[in-house]
Enzyme design. Structure first.
Site, PDB file in Angstrom:
ATOM      1  N   HIS A 118       0.839  -1.196   0.000  1.00  0.00           N
ATOM      2  CA  HIS A 118       0.000   0.000   0.000  1.00  0.00           C
ATOM      3  C   HIS A 118       0.873   1.245   0.000  1.00  0.00           C
ATOM      4  O   HIS A 118       1.922   1.278   0.640  1.00  0.00           O
ATOM      5  CB  HIS A 118      -0.898   0.003   1.246  1.00  0.00           C
ATOM      6  CG  HIS A 118      -1.633   1.286   1.425  1.00  0.00           C
ATOM      7  ND1 HIS A 118      -1.347   2.162   2.454  1.00  0.00           N
ATOM      8  CD2 HIS A 118      -2.614   1.854   0.703  1.00  0.00           C
ATOM      9  CE1 HIS A 118      -2.153   3.212   2.356  1.00  0.00           C
ATOM     10  NE2 HIS A 118      -2.924   3.054   1.303  1.00  0.00           N
ATOM     11  N   TYR A 131      -6.206   5.031   8.582  1.00  0.00           N
ATOM     12  CA  TYR A 131      -6.437   3.669   8.124  1.00  0.00           C
ATOM     13  C   TYR A 131      -6.452   2.704   9.288  1.00  0.00           C
ATOM     14  O   TYR A 131      -5.676   2.796  10.216  1.00  0.00           O
ATOM     15  CB  TYR A 131      -5.468   3.244   7.022  1.00  0.00           C
ATOM     16  CG  TYR A 131      -4.003   3.376   7.298  1.00  0.00           C
ATOM     17  CD1 TYR A 131      -3.243   2.266   7.648  1.00  0.00           C
ATOM     18  CD2 TYR A 131      -3.367   4.601   7.175  1.00  0.00           C
ATOM     19  CE1 TYR A 131      -1.882   2.384   7.870  1.00  0.00           C
ATOM     20  CE2 TYR A 131      -2.007   4.726   7.403  1.00  0.00           C
ATOM     21  CZ  TYR A 131      -1.272   3.607   7.753  1.00  0.00           C
ATOM     22  OH  TYR A 131       0.074   3.720   7.985  1.00  0.00           O
ATOM     23  N   ASP A 168      11.768   4.547   1.877  1.00  0.00           N
ATOM     24  CA  ASP A 168      11.132   4.468   0.565  1.00  0.00           C
ATOM     25  C   ASP A 168      12.117   4.776  -0.569  1.00  0.00           C
ATOM     26  O   ASP A 168      12.022   4.192  -1.646  1.00  0.00           O
ATOM     27  CB  ASP A 168       9.918   5.384   0.506  1.00  0.00           C
ATOM     28  CG  ASP A 168       8.808   4.899   1.438  1.00  0.00           C
ATOM     29  OD1 ASP A 168       8.807   3.706   1.806  1.00  0.00           O
ATOM     30  OD2 ASP A 168       7.953   5.720   1.815  1.00  0.00           O
TER      31      ASP A 168
END
Length: 181
Positions: A118, A131, A168
């Site tokens: 995700h 979330y 990331d």
């Protein structure tokens, strides 16, 4: 509650029924019984996460190789492009992605099942994303796959240079990522 399919059959877009009158609006952001009736999924959520990010921040693509998490994602301020990538090697859609714009205005949510990575990109000046997860965060099992891996081919609608975390920036491509067998 309305459930719409995406390009990946296990990933859903959820749109609440919004009641509007002169006082404002009201909607159920989640109803366990209705969610199960419409999707066939009985999800038990154990953790809620809340992030705030600025324009062009890309978070992801994240997943847990063990203690896998299903995620119910929504935006309460701003707008994001929300993405799911199938990380199950034996799936016919392995390495495929789907994306949807979630915003405070459209009130859409995305269901991202276990076995999928995700991520999201912030399209507005800032965005707050909430979330729910079906399992707890387990840092020893947390993994990431490269957000712009050409073999996945996500079409990120960014308007500037992406802002990324160190994790990331250094995430491996799909070919080198630990995936679900």
């Amino acid at each position: 509650m309305k459930i719409s399919p995406t390009a990946l059959r296990e990933v859903f877009i959820i749109e609440p029924e919004v009641m509007v009158d002169e006082r404002g609006t009201f909607f159920e952001s989640f109803n366990e019984r209705r969610f199960a009736e419409l999707t066939g999924i009985e999800a038990r959520f154990v953790q809620d996460n809340h992030s705030r990010s600025l324009r062009n921040v890309v978070r992801g693509l994240h997943y847990q190789i063990r203690h896998t998490q299903g995620k119910l994602v929504r935006v309460v301020s701003g707008e994001v492009f929300d993405v799911a990538v199938d990380m199950r090697r034996n799936s016919p859609t392995f390495g495929s992605w789907t994306g949807v714009v979630l915003s405070a205005d459209n009130r859409r949510q995305t269901w991202i099942p276990p076995g999928f990575a995700h991520g999201f990109a912030v399209l507005s000046e800032a965005a707050e994303v909430l979330y729910k997860t079906t399992d707890y965060f387990a840092p020893e099992h947390a993994r990431a796959v490269c957000w712009n891996d050409p073999s996945i081919g996500i079409k990120w609608p960014l308007t500037g240079v992406p802002l990324l975390s160190e994790k990331d920036r250094n995430a491996p491509p799909l070919d080198d990522a630990e995936v679900f067998e």
